[in-house]
Structure formats: C-alpha cells, structure tokens
Design an enzyme around this catalytic site. Sequence first.
Site, mmCIF file in Angstrom:
data_model
loop_
_atom_site.group_PDB
_atom_site.id
_atom_site.type_symbol
_atom_site.label_atom_id
_atom_site.label_comp_id
_atom_site.label_asym_id
_atom_site.label_seq_id
_atom_site.Cartn_x
_atom_site.Cartn_y
_atom_site.Cartn_z
ATOM 1 C CB SER A 85 1.505 49.834 39.761
ATOM 2 O OG SER A 85 0.603 50.104 40.799
ATOM 3 C CE LYS A 88 2.833 48.993 43.868
ATOM 4 N NZ LYS A 88 1.770 49.520 42.983
ATOM 5 C CB SER A 142 0.729 45.763 41.505
ATOM 6 O OG SER A 142 1.041 47.076 41.121
#
Length: 299
Positions: A85, A88, A142
Amino acid sequence: ILAGLNPLFTGRSTSAHPANTLTAQSVASMPAPALHPTTHKSKSSHRPSGPPSLMVKSRIALVEDVVTSKVLFEKNADKVTPIASITKLMTAIVALDAKLSLQDILTITDEDRDMVMGTTSRLMVGWSLSREDMLHLALMSSENRAAAALSRYYPGNRPAFIDAMNAKAAELGMSNTHFVNPNGLTDENVSTAYDLVRLVQVANRYPLIRQFSTDPGYWLQIGRRQLPYVNTNRLIGRPDWDIEVQKTGFTNQAGDCVVMRTNVDGRALIMIFLDATGKLTRFADARRVRQYLAVNPPK
C-alpha cells in the site's frame, strides 16, 4: 469504540553510495581488533572500536537527510521489492494531478473489490462517498476500495490511471518502479528504497497528502451511520514524533512497510523501512534510527 482502536484518535473529521554512508554491512567490515586478522568477519569477533552499530531489522531500509541528500543509513536499498500500500502515495498524486473536483461523488462497485488477495473492506458495494473522503481513507487508513474507486473515476478509467502512475514514476526518475494497480494488493507493484525516497519527496509537496496521511482518525458519515477510521501508522499523533507525510503497507510478499518524512532534532529525514516481519518492527526500526542519531549525530 475508538479507545479500543487507537488511544490517539482525536475525532478530527541515488547512483553510487557515498563513502561516508553508514550501511547495514559497514560495521561488520570495519577493521577488527589486533587479536584477530583484519579479514575475519565472524559474528563472534570482538566489537570494533568506534560508535556502536545501528541494528535495523527490516530487510530493506534507507534513511536520507532531506537538506543535504546525504544517505545516513542503507540496507539493501537498491533491491526491487513489492511495496504493497505504499502504492497509494502515487495513487493520491495522480488523483490530485487530474484536478477533478474533490466534491464529486464516487460509488463503490464490484470492480473495486479485491479479487487478487481476497481482502475485505468496510466500504460496501453501492456506498457513495466524495472523492475527498475516498482520498482521505486511502491515505490515512489504507482503504483499498477507496483507492480502487479513485482510479476508476479518472478520465480513461482505471487503465489510463495506471498508465499515469507509471508515467509519473518515469518522470520522477523512479527507474526501478512499476505499477499494475492503484492499491498495492498485488506482488507486481514494485520499487526500491531509493525510488521511494523520490516518491516521499514529491508526496510531501501536496498539502492534502500531508494532511490526510497524518490524520490520527476520522469519522466517516454514511447516511445515518458513522464509521470510525484510524491511522495505520502507530507513530502518528505521538508527541515525540513530528511526521509530515507517511504511508504504511503490508502484503505477505512485501512484508510490513512504512515510508515517511519526519523531523528529528531539527533535521528533516526521509525514512524507508520495507519487508519487515511483524507489525511493530518497522516502527521500532524508526525509533532505533532516531535514538542512534541522537547519540551519534551525522557530521
């Protein structure tokens, strides 16, 4: 509810390594005491003279001084690895660069479900949120379906969004980075610690990324329902940490990861810790680095 989730919840809605770089292997390669041959590197040898070694347990790590660009510590920093993640941060950059209204309403659909790793989400199919809320949840908590929705509501849909992610990586000189999806739930989103320093540097230029990634908690309003979300970074909100921008990540292949820009004793640092074992190891590594630099400040 929030006290059980996070006691800090506030309810707020580079080519060659320089010679003076401390690497994970540098202490082991220092000359040993006279009682041992200088080529002996056994763990059982006496501790060499000079400052104690900095022990970082994450398999990949990099600490860089923002002002001087001096690498203060590195460990496997040029290894290409899945980044989960951490992805992101690039998702947020591309979404904001598109200059689309943050008040536009985006709806979660089946296309946003994780069909690769089978993860779940509290954002149900059919729920509608503003683009701002999607961005907030993707960076702070997240939220994977939020990141997926952001990519779908992009000119040209998700394929164009992923193309833009890779184009931005190329623009930033992240030559060992590649993306195939917007949330990191894949082993094919890869990068290196050196490339991620560039990503953190650029993400820090976006006020919303700084704000949302460091928000301790947020109440999401869905109709009459309120859902509490908290930050995935345990260091956020602690009085002894001054973090400007950050992102965590985890998959089985990527391990536990965290990247951040933080201020330590008046020095702006970028810290990258990847492929750690255990949820707390990456944060403990950050503390170990900070404590080490307090005793052994860079010259």
